[in-house]
Design an enzyme around this catalytic site. Structure first.
Site, mmCIF file in Angstrom:
data_model
loop_
_atom_site.group_PDB
_atom_site.id
_atom_site.type_symbol
_atom_site.label_atom_id
_atom_site.label_comp_id
_atom_site.label_asym_id
_atom_site.label_seq_id
_atom_site.Cartn_x
_atom_site.Cartn_y
_atom_site.Cartn_z
ATOM 1 N N LYS A 203 -5.898 24.137 74.449
ATOM 2 C CA LYS A 203 -7.098 24.822 74.937
ATOM 3 C C LYS A 203 -8.136 23.799 75.413
ATOM 4 O O LYS A 203 -8.698 23.919 76.480
ATOM 5 C CB LYS A 203 -7.668 25.706 73.820
ATOM 6 C CG LYS A 203 -8.886 26.484 74.222
ATOM 7 C CD LYS A 203 -9.346 27.432 73.128
ATOM 8 C CE LYS A 203 -10.703 28.004 73.492
ATOM 9 N NZ LYS A 203 -11.239 28.897 72.472
ATOM 10 N N GLU A 209 -3.305 14.911 68.611
ATOM 11 C CA GLU A 209 -1.857 15.007 68.463
ATOM 12 C C GLU A 209 -1.185 15.343 69.793
ATOM 13 O O GLU A 209 -0.188 14.729 70.201
ATOM 14 C CB GLU A 209 -1.493 16.095 67.440
ATOM 15 C CG GLU A 209 -1.926 15.810 66.017
ATOM 16 C CD GLU A 209 -3.345 16.285 65.705
ATOM 17 O OE1 GLU A 209 -4.156 16.443 66.644
ATOM 18 O OE2 GLU A 209 -3.645 16.466 64.512
ATOM 19 N N GLY A 260 -7.881 29.806 69.774
ATOM 20 C CA GLY A 260 -6.559 29.169 69.739
ATOM 21 C C GLY A 260 -5.523 30.002 69.002
ATOM 22 O O GLY A 260 -4.410 30.216 69.485
ATOM 23 N N ARG A 261 -5.880 30.506 67.828
ATOM 24 C CA ARG A 261 -4.893 31.231 67.020
ATOM 25 C C ARG A 261 -4.672 32.661 67.496
ATOM 26 O O ARG A 261 -3.915 33.405 66.900
ATOM 27 C CB ARG A 261 -5.304 31.192 65.545
ATOM 28 C CG ARG A 261 -6.714 31.654 65.265
ATOM 29 C CD ARG A 261 -7.147 31.234 63.876
ATOM 30 N NE ARG A 261 -8.542 31.555 63.595
ATOM 31 C CZ ARG A 261 -9.588 30.790 63.882
ATOM 32 N NH1 ARG A 261 -9.395 29.633 64.501
ATOM 33 N NH2 ARG A 261 -10.798 31.155 63.549
ATOM 34 N N GLU A 346 -7.218 30.054 58.781
ATOM 35 C CA GLU A 346 -8.205 29.410 59.647
ATOM 36 C C GLU A 346 -9.303 30.423 60.012
ATOM 37 O O GLU A 346 -10.452 30.061 60.221
ATOM 38 C CB GLU A 346 -7.545 28.831 60.911
ATOM 39 C CG GLU A 346 -8.392 27.770 61.600
ATOM 40 C CD GLU A 346 -7.691 27.036 62.724
ATOM 41 O OE1 GLU A 346 -7.485 27.636 63.786
ATOM 42 O OE2 GLU A 346 -7.349 25.845 62.555
ATOM 43 N N HIS A 377 16.098 32.735 46.154
ATOM 44 C CA HIS A 377 16.808 31.687 45.422
ATOM 45 C C HIS A 377 15.934 30.456 45.217
ATOM 46 O O HIS A 377 16.437 29.369 44.929
ATOM 47 C CB HIS A 377 18.108 31.337 46.157
ATOM 48 C CG HIS A 377 19.068 32.488 46.161
ATOM 49 N ND1 HIS A 377 19.947 32.719 45.128
ATOM 50 C CD2 HIS A 377 19.217 33.513 47.028
ATOM 51 C CE1 HIS A 377 20.632 33.824 45.380
ATOM 52 N NE2 HIS A 377 20.207 34.341 46.521
ATOM 53 N N LYS A 505 -10.939 15.341 61.364
ATOM 54 C CA LYS A 505 -10.696 14.762 62.701
ATOM 55 C C LYS A 505 -11.619 13.568 62.932
ATOM 56 O O LYS A 505 -11.199 12.526 63.424
ATOM 57 C CB LYS A 505 -10.993 15.816 63.788
ATOM 58 C CG LYS A 505 -9.934 16.883 63.949
ATOM 59 C CD LYS A 505 -10.297 17.753 65.176
ATOM 60 C CE LYS A 505 -9.491 19.033 65.198
ATOM 61 N NZ LYS A 505 -9.922 19.959 66.267
HETATM 62 O O1 F6P Z 1 -6.898 22.814 64.173
HETATM 63 C C1 F6P Z 1 -7.998 23.164 64.913
HETATM 64 C C2 F6P Z 1 -7.635 23.701 66.256
HETATM 65 O O2 F6P Z 1 -8.801 23.681 67.024
HETATM 66 C C3 F6P Z 1 -7.022 25.096 66.241
HETATM 67 O O3 F6P Z 1 -7.949 26.097 66.070
HETATM 68 C C4 F6P Z 1 -6.314 25.107 67.549
HETATM 69 O O4 F6P Z 1 -5.408 26.161 67.644
HETATM 70 C C5 F6P Z 1 -5.686 23.745 67.508
HETATM 71 O O5 F6P Z 1 -6.662 22.909 66.933
HETATM 72 C C6 F6P Z 1 -5.237 23.195 68.840
HETATM 73 O O6 F6P Z 1 -6.310 23.062 69.731
HETATM 74 P P1 F6P Z 1 -6.078 22.836 71.263
HETATM 75 O O7 F6P Z 1 -5.338 24.025 71.798
HETATM 76 O O8 F6P Z 1 -7.436 22.697 71.855
HETATM 77 O O9 F6P Z 1 -5.257 21.587 71.439
#
Ligand code: F6P
Length: 541
Positions: A203, A209, A260-261, A346, A377, A505
């Site tokens: 987003k 990452e 995002g979620r 979240e 199990h 972060k």
């Molecule tokens: O972990 C925090 C967060 O902002 C989530 O809410 C989101 O889904 C995720 O990181 C990934 O964010 P982005 O889509 O901006 O890379």
């Protein structure tokens, strides 16, 4: 929208507390079923695509009445209508929250005609592109790698697994989320750059990452002799500028009003669309929209997401259950618990209300689980005999897509048996009357019987789908979204921000150069000690 009362400041909350002490705490499910042969019918309902049996929950008609009073007193309907109308309900970020607009049919005037037109224009373009990729003979693409994390990973990953039966043969979908290079390295092994498409899904297009993996993938692509980067890298983001700077020329956008979620319905769903095709992706959206209509229009007492959200409040705040276990009896739903962890925890893992006041009651429970028979199990021992009562949510699918003889009946029998065992339990007398399969030579029979006793009266909900189709999955996931909204609204939290991820972060950004330099000045003793141990060659012996 004028502020609505917080749950603990309502008359219904006090009434519920009294009801809990007088009846709720002592409710016995076995007696409730014996007393009322109509309990199953009264406490089960059919919502779009999802049938729910709520009858094995620790509630009776009075509990339900009080919970519904609570919902009304907290202004749930007003809050829901504000959400659906696009009011800025994400107050800390000043944003509307309009994932429902992503699955509204073409031409729907709500929330606005302009939003509907924009959504459908991106959807059409995204689905058209997905179809061109699926034409593997022409596109030459056999492997699609989605690079994203959190909401830019969990939804598509979960849905592609769930809808495996609909995935085009010959297309392989891969998901890379972890900044740990082992994740990407494992996926890249065996891929052919000429036949691979990378989707960089973020987003913000700033997430550490995702950016690290995207840069590594691009370097791999070049090193493997890949040509025409523009055809092999596609972006999904609200930050079109950053995607362009990365060198991506084809980008599908979405909007800041998509959390995002809550984003698998947007262009973030591109891997799903490539996997299952445009028609099936539209069916996924249709299922979600059907659940949206149900949430928007069904009376609260027959409104499935509302009832589930109310149960969450009942268990969390009155029975003091700290967690809920989700047990899908369908291998395709393997990643649903992980998806729900982000969606629920979240969203509602918050400690202050909308006015910033600390909350005196619990909010999001821990949500966890595994495919049901595997859990049986492993940790089901604790669900049956442990000291904590953990409500369990079973999900079963009536019709399988495989043809392996006999297996599906076994799966369903396991699902039913677990709910039955949790409720029924086994008394010490019953255990004593039975012959233990491995009788101990040293323990007295009464002592052994106590180990083999099940307290029972442990609650569960069972959700049934006719088939795990795109439409059913859409409805199921939308049901969870609205359930989270319901409990969040009652708890008075902002379910749509996630400030709790920011501190880690920021500290990570500050620590990264210290890992290089070894500078531990000003760090706490533990972090400094660990840093020294982790720096190559500097670990004390
Ligand atoms: O972990 C925090 C967060 O902002 C989530 O809410 C989101 O889904 C995720 O990181 C990934 O964010 P982005 O889509 O901006 O890379």
């Amino acid at each position: 929208m004028s502020p609505q009362p917080r749950c603990d400041r309502t008359a219904a909350w006090a009434a519920l507390a009294g009801h809990f002490e007088a009846h709720g705490r002592g409710l016995d499910l076995r007696e409730a079923f014996a007393r009322d042969p109509g309990r199953f019918d009264a406490l089960s309902l059919q919502a779009p695509e999802v049938f729910a049996d709520l009858s094995k929950n620790l509630l009776d008609a009075a509990t339900l009445r009080f919970l519904l009073d609570l919902a009304r007193e907290c202004g749930l309907e007003t809050r829901r209508d504000a959400l659906l109308a696009g009011e800025p309900v994400n107050t800390t970020e000043g944003r509307a929250v309009l994932h429902t607009a992503l699955r509204a049919p073409r031409g729907m005037a709500a929330p606005t005609p302009a939003i509907n037109a924009e959504v459908h224009s991106v959807l059409d373009a995204m689905l058209h592109y997905a179809e061109t990729v699926r034409d593997t003979a022409r596109s030459g693409i056999t492997d699609v790698v989605n690079i994203g994390i959190g909401g830019s990973d969990l939804g598509p990953r979960m849905a592609v697994l769930a809808l495996d039966a609909f995935v085009q043969p010959g297309l392989r979908l891969h998901f890379v989320s972890n900044v740990d290079g082992h994740d990407l390295a494992r996926v890249l092994r065996g891929l052919d750059a000429r036949r691979t498409l990378f989707i960089v899904a973020s987003k913000t297009f700033t997430t550490q990452e995702t950016m690290a993996n995207a840069h590594a993938a691009r370097a791999w692509f070049d090193a493997e002799g890949g040509t025409d980067r523009a055809a092999h890298f596609v972006g999904v983001t609200t930050n079109l500028q950053a995607a362009a700077q990365f060198g991506i020329t084809r980008t599908f956008g979405f909007w800041d009003w998509v959390g995002g979620r809550y984003s698998m319905w947007s262009a973030i769903g591109l891997p799903i669309a490539i996997a299952i095709g445009a028609a099936n992706f539209r069916a996924l959206l249709d299922g979600a929209h059907a659940m949206d209509r149900h949430f928007a229009t069904a009376p609260l007492e027959r409104n499935l997401p509302v009832l589930l959200g109310l149960l969450d409040v009942w268990y969390r705040n009155f029975h003091r259950c700290a967690s809920r276990s989700v047990a899908p009896y369908h291998q395709g739903l393997e990643r649903l618990p992980a998806y729900l962890q982000q969606l629920e925890m979240e969203s509602n893992g918050k400690g202050v209300d909308l006015a910033g006041e600390p909350l005196p009651y619990g909010t999001s429970p821990v949500v966890w689980g595994e495919p049901g028979t595997n859990g049986q199990h492993a940790y089901f021992q604790m669900l049956h005999q442990g000291t904590d009562v953990i409500p369990v949510e079973f999900i079963a699918v009536r019709t399988p897509t495989h043809t392996l003889a006999g297996q599906h009946a076994k799966l369903l029998a396991n699902c039913l048996a677990q709910g039955q065992a949790l409720m029924q339990g086994k008394s010490a007398d019953e255990a004593l009357r039975e012959r233990a399969p491995t009788a101990s030579a040293t323990l007295a029979p009464e002592v052994l019987a106590r180990h083999r006793t099940f307290p029972g009266n442990r609650p569960s909900t069972t959700l049934l789908l006719e088939a795990l189709s795109p439409r059913a999955l859409g409805a199921l996931v939308a049901m969870y979204e609205h359930r989270v909204f319901t409990s969040g609204a009652l708890w008075g939290v902002n379910s749509f921000d996630q400030w709790g991820v920011e501190l880690g972060k920021a500290l990570c950004t500050a620590l990264l150069p210290r890992l290089e330099s070894g500078d531990a000045q000003g760090l706490d003793g533990s972090t400094a000690g660990l840093l020294h141990r982790l720096r190559a060659g500097s670990a004390p012996t």
